[in-house]
Scaffold this active site. Structure first.
Site, PDB file in Angstrom:
ATOM      1  CB  SER A  57     -36.641  99.918  29.152  1.00 27.39           C
ATOM      2  OG  SER A  57     -35.398  99.703  29.770  1.00 27.39           O
ATOM      3  CG  ASP A 185     -36.535  96.424  31.253  1.00 28.21           C
ATOM      4  OD1 ASP A 185     -37.368  97.143  30.679  1.00 28.21           O
ATOM      5  OD2 ASP A 185     -35.415  96.184  30.776  1.00 28.21           O
TER       6      ASP A 185
END
Length: 303
Positions: A57, A185
């Site tokens: 991320s 993510d």
């Protein structure tokens, strides 16, 4: 007759033992990941250049900057210049809105329609190249294969697409489609992916910026607070299990809990509030280096 002479001086240890290699994993946490800048700056101050990097991320973005050759100071300056101009940020963000009217009106507007791939291309520093192969340091990026129920590690090809896949926060951005798969993510499956660096360096570092729910315990959290807070709790449970099984040599948690995952315009506040991690990181790194220098051929674990 034998003439006794003084023995030649022994070579200094510093000349025969090289410095330990270091690999670092930058964890996910949205805007809280600005705290990674402190760690990068301390690596610069200590003269440490990682031999391998892994990111999830926001950690994938920060790690890519390091792998591309940016210094901590350069990353800080770029971040503050961008985050400090609300009008510019909103203008750029609006440029990434759905391109077709049908995407806006089909079933009503949904915030999660924003395209993270466009956002990455718009906001990434120009120093970060388009491919992994152009990086100066080998890097891995983790993303979550939504339908595959597993994490995927990218280490070649389209760097920007890998960063976007790893940073696609659910309910905020669209999943990223790559090679026929949909990714979200990377922090969902592996919030601090130091495990991918084990055995690749003498000292492995993990940086956790997930944080945990914080607030007035007498007040019920809002729906959005609950959504992101529960994700934090699940991430911390995974991290705790990993630390019990096989911890990295150095592990730090900047104090980021007071900030929210989408506080991207609060870069200066986040940096100010997390500056204490600098001294902690230096102490832990110096201790890890000293331990390695005492026995550089020792088994990494349990010594």
């Amino acid at each position: 007759m034998t003439v006794l002479t003084d023995p030649p001086p022994a070579p200094a240890i510093a000349n025969t033992v090289s410095r330990p290699t270091v690999a670092i994993a930058f964890g996910g946490g949205g805007a809280r990941g600005y705290a990674h800048i402190h760690i990068i700056e301390m690596l610069d101050e200590m003269g440490i250049r990682p031999v391998a990097i892994c990111g999830a991320s926001i950690g994938a973005i920060m790690g890519a900057g390091v792998a591309a050759g940016m210094t901590g100071r350069e990353i800080r300056e770029y971040t503050l210049k961008l985050a400090g101009n609300r009008a510019e940020v909103m203008a750029k963000f609006w440029q990434t809105r759905p391109s077709r009217l049908s995407e806006l009106v089909d079933g009503g507007f949904r915030f999660g329609q924003f395209n993270i791939e466009r956002i990455v291309k718009t906001f990434l520093p120009p120093d970060i190249p388009e491919t992994f192969e152009e990086l100066g340091i080998p890097m891995q990026i983790v993303a979550t294969d939504y339908y595959g129920h597993r994490q995927t590690v990218f280490d070649g090809g389209d760097l920007h697409a890998a960063i976007a896949a790893s940073a696609a926060i659910p309910a905020v951005f669209k999943p990223v489609k790559r090679d026929g798969r949909f990714y979200v993510d990377g922090g969902i499956f592996n919030p601090v992916p130091y495990d991918h660096l084990m055995g690749k360096a003498d000292i492995v570092v993990g940086v956790d910026v997930v944080g945990a729910p914080e607030g007035d315990p007498s007040k019920s959290p809002t729906t959005m607070e609950s959504l992101f807070g529960v994700a934090q709790l699940m991430n911390q449970s995974m991290i705790q299990l990993k630390l019990m099984v096989e911890p990295p040599d150095v592990f730090v948690r900047p104090p980021v809990s007071r900030f929210r995952v989408l506080d991207f315009l609060k870069a200066q506040q986040i940096l100010d509030a997390t500056a204490t991690v600098r001294d902690e990181f230096r102490r832990k790194m110096e201790a890890a280096i000293a331990a390695w220098e005492m026995d550089p051929v020792a088994v990494r674990r349990g010594k």
